[in-house]
Design an enzyme around this catalytic site. Structure first.
Site, PDB file in Angstrom:
ATOM      1  N   TRP B 103      -7.349   1.189   3.842  1.00 52.58           N
ATOM      2  CA  TRP B 103      -7.548   2.257   4.833  1.00 52.58           C
ATOM      3  C   TRP B 103      -6.702   3.468   4.493  1.00 52.58           C
ATOM      4  CZ3 TRP B 103     -11.926   1.228   6.710  1.00 52.58           C
ATOM      5  CH2 TRP B 103     -12.310  -0.101   6.891  1.00 52.58           C
ATOM      6  N   ASP B 172      -2.374   5.998  11.415  1.00 54.65           N
ATOM      7  CA  ASP B 172      -3.562   5.219  11.741  1.00 54.65           C
ATOM      8  C   ASP B 172      -3.076   3.897  12.322  1.00 54.65           C
ATOM      9  OD1 ASP B 172      -5.787   3.640  11.896  1.00 54.65           O
ATOM     10  OD2 ASP B 172      -6.393   3.875   9.805  1.00 54.65           O
ATOM     11  N   LYS B 196     -10.190  -2.995  17.864  1.00 51.23           N
ATOM     12  CA  LYS B 196      -9.279  -4.099  17.555  1.00 51.23           C
ATOM     13  C   LYS B 196      -8.548  -4.524  18.830  1.00 51.23           C
ATOM     14  CE  LYS B 196      -9.755  -2.825  13.066  1.00 51.23           C
ATOM     15  NZ  LYS B 196     -10.477  -3.554  12.041  1.00 51.23           N
TER      16      LYS B 196
END
Lengths: 361, 361
Positions: B103, B172, B196
């Protein structure tokens, strides 16, 4: 459960009751998975079936072949206002727009922010966007011709789409998508925020003709390129899974319960006819859109004065008829009668309008 | 309803059962409105309460004052990868990134696509992203320092956040957001895909410190500017209403049922301890992340060979333990144990792992 109202909201708007019941019934356990659809991986067989089912049904309902890609992109129609010129404007060629109101104006503004050569080839701004322009010229130079098929705020709708020869049409179809059959061939791209006719808010459906993908320039951010979505079946990153699931259920309802887009159009025409006939036969209610340009989705009207309008909206709400206030930018009244608004709801509104006219007029 | 499984999916992931039950119970009639939350206007009092409630609870849980704005932006963390440099890169100044896996790498790539002066000041790529870098230098020149707080694929997590002096941190936080208390002051911006720890997919929460808004350059597309969202409380256009509603319910559960982020962290530490202790006490399972960098959210491990891993995942699924396959890019096994995964589920997994080791090992 309490009593459900007759919902005339402009969007988010009414959803079909059988769809809501199905969502509720499987909310804790999607098809025996032991999980909610919200808890299931977008890389699972379960979700593959959801997204492929929605794509297949869209193409079937609209009569589209493999020359069209069906994409799910977050950000609503408003993000499409900027993605369209980013992806589809051709070097050295203008982009043509027709201005029929607030949403067209916003689409034009986003193309201008990017410094595109924007030509507004037709507009109905001269009479407060109360009609759909006619008799304009399309010269064949443009990268595309953009228009808004239905204007929720002013209550106008294109009865037939503009002719642009070889110039691909690009259409914001948010508020009348899937409300009637269309000929998809002239369209390079169609986009629609889901929250009017096909689902909850949080996702736009974008349909792109294959040849448009060749136009996408190098160097765009990954999430702003249509090819990112077309190459991965909208699964480059985690999509709006729940919204896509509901869209799939609405399309199933449209195909299996309603019988497809021709049947849907017949019902939609009847709903609109009931309200416009009542308005035209009344000296009390006054339609705001030119008759030839009237929307089958958003019936906009005024009462003799604003006090009466406020009272109308308030008394209607008390009788279980909701969402009848006009858009905050224009005032007046508006009945949004998208696909999921039933004939029964429209008849209840017509009865209330007749009654209100008699007692107040 | 069928039996619910123990869900260890990496995202979309488990949601708290009481939240799902509340959604189900009011799905056809939201708080007496006579409409589903999906059918209610985003301009209504009902939805104002939903979005303001979610914003207020976020600030309360994270201990944030009025110097932070809480925004809801569609497109997931992936759209943030491009919005962050577009909005926050300062003219003539580099942007610093720390690379801890897939990511981070994607975030770096999007800054590079924009032609930014990207400096990767630390990376754990040399050992397959199995650890969190230490001992790197931050020189104070950068527009911001970007990092990924938890790495779902490799199972690593920052035990403490990097120190960057006056350089604002940009994080993030998708996969460990709201899993533990944080000190928000060093952060210029935090973003987190909802799917999530805080809700279903289809929305990122973005928290921006007020002074960052002064950086936003002229000429950005409207939907790609943070100020568009901060000025209109995320209601410039129709937001992802249903997802925001669920996020609000999850945050309410986190505050009222769990007791806030300190209590949540205690539970999360206990869940992770159970699994890591089992792995470390076994000659059969092998953790893939360096011990000091282990994630409390994603426990990644291998078995002696891939055949055993396949059998492990398959037999677990038969016993109602789902989502244990590692990310398709790395293989192996992974148990994602976000906030909504219960201690009971983790104990059931530990029991299964012990049993599997005994019978196969």
């Amino acid at each position: 459960m309490g009593k459900r109202i007759h919902n005339f909201s402009a969007g988010p708007a009414a959803l079909p009751l059988p769809v809501l019941e199905e969502i509720r019934d499987e909310l804790l356990d999607y098809k025996g998975a032991g999980m909610s659809i919200m808890e299931i991986s977008h890389r699972s067989k379960y979700f593959d079936d959801v997204i492929n089912g929605a794509v297949d049904r869209t193409k079937k309902l609209l009569g589209m072949g493999d020359d069209f890609h069906v994409l799910f992109i977050q950000g609503g129609a408003s993000l499409q206002f900027c993605m369209v010129p980013m992806n589809l404007a051709l070097e050295g060629r203008p982009v043509d727009y027709i201005n029929t109101g607030t949403w067209s104006t916003k689409a034009i503004k986003e193309a201008q922010i990017q410094g595109r050569d924007v030509r507004i080839i037709a507009s109905s701004e001269d009479r407060d966007f109360s009609y759909i322009p006619r008799g304009f010229q399309v010269d064949g130079e443009a990268s595309y011709l953009h228009f808004t098929s239905n204007n929720t705020i002013k209550g106008t709708q294109w009865p037939e789409f503009p002719e642009a020869g070889d110039v691909p049409l690009v259409c914001d179809m948010s508020s009348d998508f899937m409300s009637r059959p269309i000929d998809p061939r002239p369209f390079g791209l169609i986009y629609a925020g889901a929250q009017k006719n096909i689902g909850p808010s949080g996702c736009a459906m974008v349909i792109i003709r294959r040849d448009m993908l060749d136009r996408i320039p190098e160097g765009l951010p990954t999430m702003l390129k249509y090819s990112t979505f077309s190459e991965k079946n909208s699964l480059y990153n985690t999509p709006s899974c729940f919204v896509i699931y509901v869209i799939g259920l609405v399309l199933k309802w449209l195909e299996e319960e309603i019988g497809g887009l021709e049947a849907m159009e017949t019902i939609n025409r009847e709903k609109a006819r009931i309200l416009y006939d009542l308005i035209d036969g009344s000296g009390f209610y006054r339609g705001t859109a030119e008759k030839a340009s009237r929307s089958l989705m958003n019936v906009t009207f005024r009462l003799p004065n604003e006090d009466l309008e406020d009272r109308f909206v308030g008394e209607a709400a008390k009788k279980g008829l909701g969402g009848l206030k006009g858009h905050r930018s224009v005032g007046g009244c508006r009945a949004s009668i998208y696909n999921a608004t039933t004939l029964e709801s429209v008849r209840a509104l017509a009865d209330f309008m007749s009654h209100f006219e008699k007692t107040q007029g």
